[in-house]
Design a protein around this motif. Structure first.
Motif, PDB file in Angstrom:
ATOM      1  N   GLU A 287       7.266 -14.766  -2.728  1.00  0.00           N
ATOM      2  CA  GLU A 287       8.543 -15.635  -2.592  1.00  0.00           C
ATOM      3  C   GLU A 287       9.690 -15.040  -3.551  1.00  0.00           C
ATOM      4  N   SER A 288       8.972 -14.988  -4.787  1.00  0.00           N
ATOM      5  CA  SER A 288       9.557 -14.540  -6.086  1.00  0.00           C
ATOM      6  C   SER A 288      10.327 -13.096  -5.967  1.00  0.00           C
ATOM      7  N   GLY A 289       9.390 -12.244  -5.097  1.00  0.00           N
ATOM      8  CA  GLY A 289       9.891 -10.869  -4.913  1.00  0.00           C
ATOM      9  C   GLY A 289       8.838 -10.063  -5.526  1.00  0.00           C
ATOM     10  N   GLU A 290       7.822 -10.576  -6.125  1.00  0.00           N
ATOM     11  CA  GLU A 290       6.575  -9.786  -6.751  1.00  0.00           C
ATOM     12  C   GLU A 290       6.006  -9.181  -5.604  1.00  0.00           C
ATOM     13  N   GLU A 291       5.549  -7.679  -5.789  1.00  0.00           N
ATOM     14  CA  GLU A 291       5.086  -7.013  -4.800  1.00  0.00           C
ATOM     15  C   GLU A 291       3.498  -7.319  -5.054  1.00  0.00           C
ATOM     16  N   ALA A 292       2.968  -7.937  -3.717  1.00  0.00           N
ATOM     17  CA  ALA A 292       1.688  -8.018  -3.767  1.00  0.00           C
ATOM     18  C   ALA A 292       0.631  -7.140  -3.203  1.00  0.00           C
ATOM     19  N   ALA A 293       1.361  -6.675  -2.166  1.00  0.00           N
ATOM     20  CA  ALA A 293       0.645  -5.691  -1.314  1.00  0.00           C
ATOM     21  C   ALA A 293       1.313  -4.476  -0.795  1.00  0.00           C
ATOM     22  N   LEU A 294       0.484  -3.403  -0.365  1.00  0.00           N
ATOM     23  CA  LEU A 294       1.112  -2.197   0.084  1.00  0.00           C
ATOM     24  C   LEU A 294       0.794  -2.143   1.615  1.00  0.00           C
ATOM     25  N   VAL A 295       1.698  -1.760   2.344  1.00  0.00           N
ATOM     26  CA  VAL A 295       1.283  -1.274   3.927  1.00  0.00           C
ATOM     27  C   VAL A 295       1.827   0.071   3.979  1.00  0.00           C
ATOM     28  N   TYR A 296       0.955   1.167   4.054  1.00  0.00           N
ATOM     29  CA  TYR A 296       1.480   2.551   4.477  1.00  0.00           C
ATOM     30  C   TYR A 296       0.870   3.045   5.469  1.00  0.00           C
ATOM     31  N   LEU A 297       1.697   3.461   6.506  1.00  0.00           N
ATOM     32  CA  LEU A 297       1.207   3.921   8.008  1.00  0.00           C
ATOM     33  C   LEU A 297       1.769   5.302   8.110  1.00  0.00           C
ATOM     34  N   LYS A 298       0.699   6.123   8.538  1.00  0.00           N
ATOM     35  CA  LYS A 298       1.057   7.514   8.851  1.00  0.00           C
ATOM     36  C   LYS A 298       1.709   7.759   9.951  1.00  0.00           C
ATOM     37  N   THR A 299       2.836   7.468  10.125  1.00  0.00           N
ATOM     38  CA  THR A 299       3.683   7.469  11.339  1.00  0.00           C
ATOM     39  C   THR A 299       3.933   8.604  12.052  1.00  0.00           C
ATOM     40  N   TRP A 300       3.849   9.935  11.189  1.00  0.00           N
ATOM     41  CA  TRP A 300       3.998  11.092  11.240  1.00  0.00           C
ATOM     42  C   TRP A 300       2.938  11.846  11.970  1.00  0.00           C
ATOM     43  N   TRP A 301       1.679  11.019  12.044  1.00  0.00           N
ATOM     44  CA  TRP A 301       0.244  11.526  12.832  1.00  0.00           C
ATOM     45  C   TRP A 301       0.627  11.774  14.254  1.00  0.00           C
ATOM     46  N   GLU A 302       0.594  12.781  14.908  1.00  0.00           N
ATOM     47  CA  GLU A 302       0.799  13.029  16.197  1.00  0.00           C
ATOM     48  C   GLU A 302      -0.534  13.633  17.023  1.00  0.00           C
ATOM     49  N   GLU A 303      -1.655  13.803  16.217  1.00  0.00           N
ATOM     50  CA  GLU A 303      -2.765  14.186  17.004  1.00  0.00           C
ATOM     51  C   GLU A 303      -3.144  13.489  18.169  1.00  0.00           C
ATOM     52  N   GLN A 304      -2.970  12.158  18.223  1.00  0.00           N
ATOM     53  CA  GLN A 304      -3.420  11.393  19.396  1.00  0.00           C
ATOM     54  C   GLN A 304      -2.292  10.539  19.509  1.00  0.00           C
ATOM     55  N   PRO A 305      -1.202  10.893  20.494  1.00  0.00           N
ATOM     56  CA  PRO A 305       0.065  10.018  20.457  1.00  0.00           C
ATOM     57  C   PRO A 305       0.009   8.480  20.738  1.00  0.00           C
ATOM     58  N   ILE A 307      -2.309   6.376  19.360  1.00  0.00           N
ATOM     59  CA  ILE A 307      -3.053   5.844  18.339  1.00  0.00           C
ATOM     60  C   ILE A 307      -1.801   5.767  16.889  1.00  0.00           C
ATOM     61  N   GLY A 308      -1.953   4.585  16.457  1.00  0.00           N
ATOM     62  CA  GLY A 308      -1.247   4.583  15.119  1.00  0.00           C
ATOM     63  C   GLY A 308      -2.302   4.674  14.103  1.00  0.00           C
ATOM     64  N   LEU A 309      -2.017   5.588  12.919  1.00  0.00           N
ATOM     65  CA  LEU A 309      -3.043   5.810  11.853  1.00  0.00           C
ATOM     66  C   LEU A 309      -2.649   4.969  10.698  1.00  0.00           C
ATOM     67  N   VAL A 310      -3.471   4.229  10.063  1.00  0.00           N
ATOM     68  CA  VAL A 310      -3.275   3.583   8.809  1.00  0.00           C
ATOM     69  C   VAL A 310      -3.438   4.393   7.849  1.00  0.00           C
ATOM     70  N   GLY A 311      -2.401   4.497   6.749  1.00  0.00           N
ATOM     71  CA  GLY A 311      -2.491   5.263   5.706  1.00  0.00           C
ATOM     72  C   GLY A 311      -3.084   4.513   4.507  1.00  0.00           C
ATOM     73  N   GLY A 312      -2.788   3.447   4.350  1.00  0.00           N
ATOM     74  CA  GLY A 312      -3.489   2.519   3.266  1.00  0.00           C
ATOM     75  C   GLY A 312      -2.958   1.150   3.380  1.00  0.00           C
ATOM     76  N   PHE A 313      -3.948   0.412   3.234  1.00  0.00           N
ATOM     77  CA  PHE A 313      -3.817  -1.274   2.945  1.00  0.00           C
ATOM     78  C   PHE A 313      -4.126  -1.436   1.585  1.00  0.00           C
ATOM     79  N   CYS A 314      -3.390  -2.414   0.833  1.00  0.00           N
ATOM     80  CA  CYS A 314      -4.093  -2.554  -0.557  1.00  0.00           C
ATOM     81  C   CYS A 314      -3.302  -3.804  -1.111  1.00  0.00           C
ATOM     82  N   ILE A 315      -4.164  -4.855  -1.605  1.00  0.00           N
ATOM     83  CA  ILE A 315      -3.547  -5.954  -2.086  1.00  0.00           C
ATOM     84  C   ILE A 315      -3.936  -5.959  -3.571  1.00  0.00           C
ATOM     85  N   ALA A 316      -2.899  -6.469  -4.406  1.00  0.00           N
ATOM     86  CA  ALA A 316      -3.027  -6.767  -5.627  1.00  0.00           C
ATOM     87  C   ALA A 316      -4.178  -7.259  -6.129  1.00  0.00           C
ATOM     88  N   GLY A 317      -4.866  -7.139  -7.200  1.00  0.00           N
ATOM     89  CA  GLY A 317      -6.316  -7.670  -7.569  1.00  0.00           C
ATOM     90  C   GLY A 317      -6.067  -9.402  -7.513  1.00  0.00           C
TER      91      GLY A 317
END
Length: 387
Positions: A287-305, A307-317
Motif C-alpha cells: 500500500e505504501s508503494g514499497e516494492e515487495a516482489a518482482l514478477v518477470y515473464l519471458k514473453t519473448w520466448w517463442e519456442e513453444q507458442p 506456453i508462457g515461461l517464467v523468467g523470475g519470481f522473487c519476494i523480498a526477504g
C-alpha cells in the motif's frame, strides 16, 4: 407447496487466492478446491435433489458437477446465476483499486450496496438478478429440492433481499467461505424462508479458504498483506537497480551464487519482453508503494507458442511467508492468459527445494528437465487455460 433451494458458493477459485477481482472473469479452481469438493459432495449425498443448476462460469460448473454426480444428475447452466459484473475492475488486483480508482473504491468500501465498478453492477443488482433466476428455477421445480451453485457477492445480495433487509443492512449477511451453503424455502406465494446461510461446517479447518488467507470470521478481512503491480521501467536507473537486485537474490537462492547473472543482458530481455506485454516485468507493491516482489515473464520466448515461461519470481526477504506467493503467481497467469497461453512453465533449479515446494503447492507438475550454464533444472508446468 414448499420448494427447497440450496444455494452453494463455488469451491476455492483463483481470485480468492490471487486476491484479484474475479466477477464474471472466467477463472480456474485451485488445488485446495479439489480437496473441498468431496466434502461438499458428501454433505449432499443423502439429500433427495431433483436437479442441480449452476452459473456458466467454470468455477461454479465444476463445483456443481461434484454435487450432481452422486445423484446421477446433469448440471444445467444459466448465465443469470453469474457473479457480479465487475466491469473495468475484472481481473485487477484488489490492492490496485485505491490507487487507480480512489473515489469509486472508497464508495465501494463505505457503501457497497450502492457502489458499482465502472461499467459494472452493484452487489444488490447482482443479487436481484440471481434471485430472479432462482425464482424461475423454483417455478420449474415446485415441491422439490434443488441445488444452485453460484458466487459470493451475488449470494450476499440475494440473501439481503431474501431476509427482507434494506440494502444498508447487507453487512449483516457477512461473507461465506468457499462451498458454503444457504438453505432457502419458497412457498406457493413466493415467500422466502431462510433456514440457514453461510454454512461451511462440512469443511475441515485445513481446507477452509478463510483459514488459509487469514479471515477470522465471516465478516473479517484478510490479515495478510495484499499487493498491486507497477510496471518496472528498464529506462529508469532506480528501477533497473531494483530489477537486478531482485534477480541477484533469486540467483543466490537458486544456485548459491549470482556469478552467471549478466545485468545488461537481463535488462535487454526485460525491454524485449515488455514490447510483447507492458506487464511482462512488474513490481509487486505494498500500500505504501514499497516494492515487495518482482514478477518477470519471458514473453519473448517463442519456442513453444502455447506456453508462457517464467523468467523470475522473487519476494523480498522481509515479506516471505506473508501470503504474497499466490498473488505473484496470479499476476503471471493474468498476463499469459491474456496472451492466449494455455500453460505456464517455470524452470526450477534441481537443488532449489524451496522453489519446488512453491510450485507443487500451486499445482505445477514436473514435465521434463532443462540444463543451462547454471546446471540442471526441472520444468514445472501448470495448465492456465479455462475451457
Amino acid at each position: 407447496m414448499r420448494t427447497t433451494v440450496y444455494i452453494i458458493r463455488h469451491a476455492e477459485a483463483e481470485g480468492n487466492v490471487y486476491r484479484r477481482c474475479h466477477g464474471q472473469y472466467n477463472a480456474l479452481l485451485t488445488t485446495r478446491a479439489y480437496k473441498q469438493l468431496p466434502y461438499l459432495a458428501k454433505r449432499f449425498e443423502n439429500v433427495p435433489l431433483a436437479a442441480v443448476y449452476s452459473s456458466d462460469l467454470f468455477r461454479a460448473r465444476v463445483t456443481a458437477q461434484a454435487v450432481a454426480e452422486p445423484h446421477h444428475l446433469s448440471v444445467e447452466t444459466r448465465p443469470v446465476l453469474r457473479e457480479i459484473d465487475m466491469g473495468d475492475w475484472e481481473d485487477i488486483p484488489w490492492a490496485e483499486l485505491p490507487h487507480t480508482w480512489p473515489e469509486q473504491y472508497a464508495l465501494w468500501c463505505a457503501r457497497p450496496w450502492e457502489a458499482a465498478p465502472p461499467h459494472g453492477e452493484t452487489v444488490m443488482q447482482a443479487g436481484q438478478r440471481m434471485l430472479d433466476g432462482v425464482r424461475a428455477i423454483v417455478r420449474e421445480n415446485e415441491g422439490k429440492e434443488v441445488a444452485v451453485v453460484t458466487h459470493g457477492s451475488a449470494i450476499r445480495g440475494m440473501l439481503t433481499i431474501a431476509h427482507g433487509f434494506v440494502p444498508e443492512q447487507m453487512g449483516e449477511i457477512g461473507w461465506g467461505d468457499n462451498t458454503c451453503v444457504a438453505k432457502l424455502e419458497f412457498d406457493e406465494n413466493g415467500n422466502i424462508g431462510v433456514v440457514y446461510e453461510n454454512d461451511a461446517s462440512h469443511l475441515p479447518q485445513e481446507y477452509s479458504t478463510f483459514a488459509s488467507i487469514g479471515w477470522t470470521n465471516t465478516k473479517g478481512i484478510p490479515a495478510s498483506p495484499q499487493i498491486w503491480f507497477r510496471r518496472a521501467d528498464p529506462k529508469n536507473p532506480q528501477d533497473v537497480d531494483k530489477i537486478v537486485g531482485f534477480m541477484r537474490e533469486l540467483h543466490k537462492n537458486a544456485y548459491g551464487t549470482d556469478a552467471n547473472l549478466d545485468p545488461d543482458a537481463l535488462i535487454r530481455d526485460v525491454e524485449r519482453a515488455q514490447k510483447v506485454s507492458p506487464r511482462a516485468c512488474t513490481f509487486g507493491c505494498l500500500e505504501s508503494g514499497e516494492e515487495a516482489a518482482l514478477v518477470y515473464l519471458k514473453t519473448w520466448w517463442e519456442e513453444q507458442p502455447e506456453i508462457g515461461l517464467v523468467g523470475g519470481f522473487c519476494i523480498a526477504g522481509d515479506y516471505r511467508g506473508c501470503g504474497l506467493s499466490g498473488q505473484i503467481l496470479g499476476q503471471a497467469i493474468s498476463v499469459y492468459r491474456a496472451l492466449g497461453k494455455r500453460e505456464l512453465c517455470a524452470r526450477v533449479a534441481e537443488k532449489n527445494m524451496r522453489a519446488q515446494g512453491f510450485y507443487h503447492k500451486f499445482g505445477f507438475l514436473q514435465r521434463g528437465e532443462y540444463r543451462d550454464e547454471n546446471g540442471l533444472h526441472y520444468q514445472m508446468v501448470k495448465p492456465i487455460s479455462v475451457e
